[in-house]
Design a protein around this motif. Structure first.
Motif, PDB file in Angstrom:
ATOM      1  N   ALA A 178      10.279  11.752   9.154  1.00 11.61           N
ATOM      2  CA  ALA A 178      10.714  10.360   8.937  1.00 11.61           C
ATOM      3  C   ALA A 178      10.008   9.855   7.699  1.00 11.61           C
ATOM      4  N   GLY A 179      10.753   9.459   6.660  1.00  7.16           N
ATOM      5  CA  GLY A 179      10.158   8.964   5.420  1.00  7.16           C
ATOM      6  C   GLY A 179      10.237  10.003   4.329  1.00  7.16           C
ATOM      7  N   GLY A 180      10.960   9.662   3.257  1.00  2.56           N
ATOM      8  CA  GLY A 180      11.116  10.597   2.141  1.00  2.56           C
ATOM      9  C   GLY A 180      10.492  10.038   0.888  1.00  2.56           C
ATOM     10  N   VAL A 195      14.928  15.371   6.334  1.00  6.43           N
ATOM     11  CA  VAL A 195      14.124  14.244   5.842  1.00  6.43           C
ATOM     12  C   VAL A 195      14.984  12.996   5.990  1.00  6.43           C
ATOM     13  N   ILE A 196      14.477  12.031   6.771  1.00 10.70           N
ATOM     14  CA  ILE A 196      15.226  10.786   7.014  1.00 10.70           C
ATOM     15  C   ILE A 196      14.638   9.696   6.128  1.00 10.70           C
ATOM     16  N   GLU A 197      15.427   9.164   5.216  1.00  9.98           N
ATOM     17  CA  GLU A 197      14.921   8.132   4.285  1.00  9.98           C
ATOM     18  C   GLU A 197      16.058   7.156   3.973  1.00  9.98           C
ATOM     19  N   PRO A 198      15.817   5.844   4.164  1.00  8.82           N
ATOM     20  CA  PRO A 198      16.908   4.888   3.936  1.00  8.82           C
ATOM     21  C   PRO A 198      17.280   4.671   2.468  1.00  8.82           C
ATOM     22  N   PHE A 199      16.328   4.920   1.525  1.00  9.35           N
ATOM     23  CA  PHE A 199      16.606   4.574   0.120  1.00  9.35           C
ATOM     24  C   PHE A 199      16.959   5.798  -0.713  1.00  9.35           C
ATOM     25  N   PRO A 200      18.017   5.737  -1.540  1.00 13.11           N
ATOM     26  CA  PRO A 200      18.244   6.816  -2.501  1.00 13.11           C
ATOM     27  C   PRO A 200      17.126   6.811  -3.533  1.00 13.11           C
ATOM     28  N   GLN A 242      20.360   9.918   4.641  1.00 16.62           N
ATOM     29  CA  GLN A 242      20.078   8.541   4.219  1.00 16.62           C
ATOM     30  C   GLN A 242      20.276   7.580   5.388  1.00 16.62           C
ATOM     31  N   ALA A 243      19.180   7.258   6.054  1.00 17.34           N
ATOM     32  CA  ALA A 243      19.190   6.354   7.218  1.00 17.34           C
ATOM     33  C   ALA A 243      17.744   6.057   7.575  1.00 17.34           C
ATOM     34  N   SER A 244      17.558   5.163   8.563  1.00 17.74           N
ATOM     35  CA  SER A 244      16.206   4.919   9.087  1.00 17.74           C
ATOM     36  C   SER A 244      16.126   5.425  10.517  1.00 17.74           C
ATOM     37  N   VAL A 245      14.935   5.776  10.933  1.00 23.83           N
ATOM     38  CA  VAL A 245      14.718   6.115  12.344  1.00 23.83           C
ATOM     39  C   VAL A 245      14.701   4.805  13.130  1.00 23.83           C
ATOM     40  N   ALA A 271       6.116  10.173   8.334  1.00 24.13           N
ATOM     41  CA  ALA A 271       5.635   9.949   6.959  1.00 24.13           C
ATOM     42  C   ALA A 271       6.317   8.668   6.495  1.00 24.13           C
ATOM     43  N   ASP A 272       6.445   7.720   7.453  1.00 18.52           N
ATOM     44  CA  ASP A 272       7.256   6.527   7.200  1.00 18.52           C
ATOM     45  C   ASP A 272       6.409   5.299   6.853  1.00 18.52           C
ATOM     46  N   GLY A 273       5.236   5.556   6.244  1.00 24.01           N
ATOM     47  CA  GLY A 273       4.455   4.464   5.650  1.00 24.01           C
ATOM     48  C   GLY A 273       3.618   3.679   6.649  1.00 24.01           C
ATOM     49  N   SER A 284       5.136   2.215   9.960  1.00 28.00           N
ATOM     50  CA  SER A 284       5.587   3.358  10.769  1.00 28.00           C
ATOM     51  C   SER A 284       6.292   3.013  12.086  1.00 28.00           C
ATOM     52  N   THR A 285       7.603   2.934  11.988  1.00 29.24           N
ATOM     53  CA  THR A 285       8.421   2.734  13.195  1.00 29.24           C
ATOM     54  C   THR A 285       8.146   3.837  14.215  1.00 29.24           C
ATOM     55  N   CYS A 286       8.001   5.073  13.720  1.00 24.65           N
ATOM     56  CA  CYS A 286       7.794   6.200  14.647  1.00 24.65           C
ATOM     57  C   CYS A 286       6.516   5.998  15.468  1.00 24.65           C
ATOM     58  N   VAL A 331       1.294  11.688   9.033  1.00 23.52           N
ATOM     59  CA  VAL A 331       0.675  12.037   7.742  1.00 23.52           C
ATOM     60  C   VAL A 331       0.793  10.878   6.740  1.00 23.52           C
ATOM     61  N   GLY A 332      -0.018  10.941   5.691  1.00 25.02           N
ATOM     62  CA  GLY A 332       0.086   9.991   4.576  1.00 25.02           C
ATOM     63  C   GLY A 332      -0.254   8.575   4.998  1.00 25.02           C
ATOM     64  N   ASN A 333       0.419   7.609   4.360  1.00 26.14           N
ATOM     65  CA  ASN A 333       0.119   6.205   4.634  1.00 26.14           C
ATOM     66  C   ASN A 333       0.359   5.825   6.091  1.00 26.14           C
ATOM     67  N   HIS A 374      -7.432   1.099   0.336  1.00 27.22           N
ATOM     68  CA  HIS A 374      -7.574   0.274  -0.865  1.00 27.22           C
ATOM     69  C   HIS A 374      -7.528   1.228  -2.069  1.00 27.22           C
ATOM     70  N   PRO A 375      -6.848   0.820  -3.173  1.00 25.72           N
ATOM     71  CA  PRO A 375      -6.743   1.778  -4.297  1.00 25.72           C
ATOM     72  C   PRO A 375      -7.987   1.886  -5.175  1.00 25.72           C
ATOM     73  N   ILE A 376      -9.105   1.295  -4.748  1.00 24.48           N
ATOM     74  CA  ILE A 376     -10.304   1.237  -5.602  1.00 24.48           C
ATOM     75  C   ILE A 376     -10.714   2.612  -6.138  1.00 24.48           C
ATOM     76  N   PHE A 413      -3.012   8.804  -1.845  1.00 25.27           N
ATOM     77  CA  PHE A 413      -2.197  10.009  -1.722  1.00 25.27           C
ATOM     78  C   PHE A 413      -3.058  11.265  -1.811  1.00 25.27           C
ATOM     79  N   ASN A 414      -4.181  11.172  -2.513  1.00 23.00           N
ATOM     80  CA  ASN A 414      -5.056  12.344  -2.603  1.00 23.00           C
ATOM     81  C   ASN A 414      -5.610  12.736  -1.229  1.00 23.00           C
ATOM     82  N   LEU A 415      -5.738  11.747  -0.343  1.00 24.41           N
ATOM     83  CA  LEU A 415      -6.086  12.058   1.046  1.00 24.41           C
ATOM     84  C   LEU A 415      -4.812  12.472   1.801  1.00 24.41           C
TER      85      LEU A 415
HETATM   86  C1  LIG Z   1      -1.626  -0.357  -6.533  1.00 26.80           C
HETATM   87  C2  LIG Z   1      -1.780   1.013  -5.912  1.00 26.80           C
HETATM   88  C3  LIG Z   1      -2.386   2.049  -6.633  1.00 26.80           C
HETATM   89  C4  LIG Z   1      -2.549   3.295  -6.062  1.00 26.80           C
HETATM   90  N1  LIG Z   1      -3.185   4.282  -6.777  1.00 26.80           N
HETATM   91  C5  LIG Z   1      -3.369   5.486  -6.219  1.00 26.80           C
HETATM   92  C6  LIG Z   1      -4.017   6.535  -6.952  1.00 26.80           C
HETATM   93  O1  LIG Z   1      -4.419   6.363  -8.097  1.00 26.80           O
HETATM   94  N2  LIG Z   1      -4.161   7.742  -6.341  1.00 26.80           N
HETATM   95  C7  LIG Z   1      -3.708   7.972  -5.075  1.00 26.80           C
HETATM   96  O2  LIG Z   1      -3.863   9.087  -4.572  1.00 26.80           O
HETATM   97  N3  LIG Z   1      -3.096   7.006  -4.371  1.00 26.80           N
HETATM   98  C8  LIG Z   1      -2.905   5.784  -4.907  1.00 26.80           C
HETATM   99  N4  LIG Z   1      -2.260   4.813  -4.196  1.00 26.80           N
HETATM  100  C9  LIG Z   1      -1.760   5.135  -2.848  1.00 26.80           C
HETATM  101  C10 LIG Z   1      -0.442   5.912  -2.891  1.00 26.80           C
HETATM  102  O3  LIG Z   1       0.491   5.230  -3.694  1.00 26.80           O
HETATM  103  C11 LIG Z   1       0.086   6.076  -1.471  1.00 26.80           C
HETATM  104  O4  LIG Z   1      -0.922   6.663  -0.684  1.00 26.80           O
HETATM  105  C12 LIG Z   1       1.322   6.971  -1.389  1.00 26.80           C
HETATM  106  O5  LIG Z   1       2.293   6.615  -2.337  1.00 26.80           O
HETATM  107  C13 LIG Z   1       1.880   6.853   0.044  1.00 26.80           C
HETATM  108  O6  LIG Z   1       2.964   7.685   0.250  1.00 26.80           O
HETATM  109  P1  LIG Z   1       3.611   7.869   1.698  1.00 26.80           P
HETATM  110  O7  LIG Z   1       4.784   8.771   1.501  1.00 26.80           O
HETATM  111  O8  LIG Z   1       2.595   8.252   2.700  1.00 26.80           O
HETATM  112  O9  LIG Z   1       4.089   6.420   2.161  1.00 26.80           O
HETATM  113  P2  LIG Z   1       5.110   5.367   1.537  1.00 26.80           P
HETATM  114  O10 LIG Z   1       5.107   5.418   0.054  1.00 26.80           O
HETATM  115  O11 LIG Z   1       4.834   4.069   2.199  1.00 26.80           O
HETATM  116  O12 LIG Z   1       6.555   5.879   1.997  1.00 26.80           O
HETATM  117  C14 LIG Z   1       7.081   5.703   3.276  1.00 26.80           C
HETATM  118  C15 LIG Z   1       8.576   5.993   3.216  1.00 26.80           C
HETATM  119  O13 LIG Z   1       9.104   5.890   4.546  1.00 26.80           O
HETATM  120  C16 LIG Z   1      10.343   5.210   4.494  1.00 26.80           C
HETATM  121  N5  LIG Z   1      10.554   4.586   5.803  1.00 26.80           N
HETATM  122  C17 LIG Z   1      10.022   3.431   6.288  1.00 26.80           C
HETATM  123  N6  LIG Z   1      10.451   3.199   7.533  1.00 26.80           N
HETATM  124  C18 LIG Z   1      11.280   4.224   7.859  1.00 26.80           C
HETATM  125  C19 LIG Z   1      12.036   4.559   9.012  1.00 26.80           C
HETATM  126  N7  LIG Z   1      12.047   3.772  10.098  1.00 26.80           N
HETATM  127  N8  LIG Z   1      12.775   5.690   8.992  1.00 26.80           N
HETATM  128  C20 LIG Z   1      12.773   6.517   7.897  1.00 26.80           C
HETATM  129  N9  LIG Z   1      12.071   6.237   6.775  1.00 26.80           N
HETATM  130  C21 LIG Z   1      11.340   5.115   6.760  1.00 26.80           C
HETATM  131  C22 LIG Z   1      10.198   4.201   3.354  1.00 26.80           C
HETATM  132  O14 LIG Z   1      11.457   3.825   2.821  1.00 26.80           O
HETATM  133  C23 LIG Z   1       9.339   4.990   2.342  1.00 26.80           C
HETATM  134  O15 LIG Z   1      10.131   5.672   1.398  1.00 26.80           O
HETATM  135  C24 LIG Z   1      -2.087   3.540  -4.741  1.00 26.80           C
HETATM  136  C25 LIG Z   1      -1.473   2.513  -4.015  1.00 26.80           C
HETATM  137  C26 LIG Z   1      -1.330   1.257  -4.594  1.00 26.80           C
HETATM  138  C27 LIG Z   1      -0.670   0.160  -3.792  1.00 26.80           C
END
Ligand SMILES: Cc1cc2nc3c(=O)[nH]c(=O)nc-3n(C[C@H](O)[C@H](O)[C@H](O)COP(=O)(O)OP(=O)(O)OC[C@H]3O[C@@H](n4cnc5c(N)ncnc54)[C@H](O)[C@@H]3O)c2cc1C
Length: 391
Positions: free
Chosen positions: A9-11, A34-39, A132-135, A163-165, A168-170, A286-288, A294-296, A301-303
């Protein structure tokens, strides 16, 4: 009803990297949705937007292992020098490639460019289906997970990966609890053109209101991340370009000469979001979706890519059922220390560098000085910044 080995979930960065990595590492091909609502080229795509991020040296090495680095390297700007300073005081540190013996300290990429590369690669892979859809609803059974989508179809997988941010609906559907801490800061981002060439230098400057980072980009541009108190960020977002550049110049200084031009701005509220449980029955996070930082220190993404790499390896090692308990247990155990340490380091940096109390000011100046005088690769902060972290 379509059936897959793995449903992601999340592309965006995490989901697409995982999809492409799984088949690269697995001995036998696995079917992946891979389920992702946005092209990918939609300007509203929340993952492949106008942000630039710094990939660490370690992340580039992981992408190389997945066969993805060759294409990404073409659009990446190497960081050859990192300069860290404190606006009002002497403490500062410099790190250069020669000191650490690496070809680059990291690489800056525009997320929209990476998105296009990923989608092109996924379209060439017969085992990956992009839907192209959401969960909307998740139902688990003993041997499978059923996922209802917003387009009224249902897909099944042996394993569902969130991987839906951050929201995370999931995770919400499956009761994975979220812990939040609001840093009371907003990141303002934009591309900036400077009078002097960046020559591969990245800058992080700590100011009374929060950190300002400028990362080197292609065509001589710099990518700005300026963290401010929310009210101040709202003001700054409303400034005209001249006022914006003038205030930024005061905060950042003159190391790159006059700040000449600023592109379109965007802003992101900064919160730490963390889900302690990153697995449950036939489900991994995984991921966000697992942690949003915080991006400090540019660690988000490196994590996240280390989550992705470990999960892809656990799946690749599984001999029969990719969603079984052993796969998830291996993933959970391997990720625990790294997640905790990176979250702790990032949050400590935010608190240390985002205020102007005398004690913390002295502390951070001593800290920057010490960093400059320790054998470089022995400092845990730098090892983590470079992504040289065991998984
Ligand atoms: C200002 C800023 C600077 C940054 N700088 C850095 C950096 O220098 N180095 C670094 O490593 N990281 C950095 N980051 C963090 C990095 O951008 C993120 O960690 C990374 O992009 C997250 O990716 P992700 O795929 O986990 O989540 P997201 O990018 O949040 O993607 C989630 C996806 O899931 C989709 N989605 C949501 N709900 C659903 C659903 N119900 N069903 C299906 N799909 C769904 C969304 O459309 C989206 O495409 C920064 C972040 C910010 C805000």
């Amino acid at each position: 009803m379509k059936q897959f080995d793995v449903v992601i979930a999340g592309g965006a960065m995490a989901g697409m990297t995982l999809a492409l990595a799984i088949n690269k590492l697995s001995k036998q091909p696995l079917s992946i949705a891979v389920i992702e609502p946005f092209p990918v080229d939609d300007l509203a795509h929340p993952g492949f937007d106008s942000r630039s991020i710094a990939l660490s040296y370690g992340s580039a090495a992981i992408l190389r292992k997945f066969g993805l680095w060759e294409e990404i390297a073409k659009i990446a700007t190497p960081i050859e020098h990192i300069h860290v300073s404190d606006r009002t005081h002497a403490g500062m540190t410099d790190i250069a490639t020669q000191e650490v013996g690496l070809e680059a300290l990291g690489y800056v990429v525009e997320l929209a460019d990476v998105g296009r590369i990923y989608y092109r690669q996924a379209q060439l892979d017969d085992n990956i289906e992009l839907i192209q859809a959401s969960v909307s609803q998740v139902t688990r059974h003993e041997k499978k997970v059923q996922i209802r989508l917003t387009n009224e179809t249902v897909v099944e997988g042996k394993l569902l990966v969130a991987a839906d941010g951050a929201i995370s609906t999931c995770c919400q559907q499956l009761g994975h609890e979220l812990t939040e801490h609001n840093f009371d800061q907003v990141a303002v981002i934009a591309n900036v053109t400077t009078e002097l060439a960046h020559k591969g230098q990245a800058f992080e400057r700590f100011t009374e209101s929060g950190p300002v980072a400028l990362l080197p980009m292609s065509e001589g541009r710099m990518s700005l991340v300026w963290c401010l108190h929310p009210e101040h960020a709202t003001e700054v977002m409303d400034y005209d370009d001249k006022q914006f550049l003038s205030e930024l110049q005061t905060a950042f200084g003159w190391r790159l000469g006059k700040l000449k031009k600023v592109g379109q701005r965007a802003s992101y509220p900064l919160l730490l979001r963390y889900r302690k449980e990153n697995v449950s029955h036939r489900f991994a996070v995984v991921g966000n979706a697992a942690q949003t930082l915080h991006p400090i220190a540019g660690q988000g993404f490196n994590l996240g890519i280390r989550d992705v790499a470990t999960l892809a390896e656990s799946i690749a090692h599984s001999t029969h059922d990719v969603g079984c308990y052993q796969v998830l247990k291996r993933f959970k155990q391997s990720r625990s220390d790294d997640r905790d340490a990176t979250i702790e380091m990032t949050s400590a940096l935010v608190h240390l560098f985002s205020n102007d109390y005398l004690a913390t000011r002295i502390g951070r100046n001593v800290g920057l000085f010490a960093m400059d005088n320790l054998p470089i690769l022995k400092t845990p902060l730098l090892r983590r910044t470079l992504g040289l972290v065991s998984r």
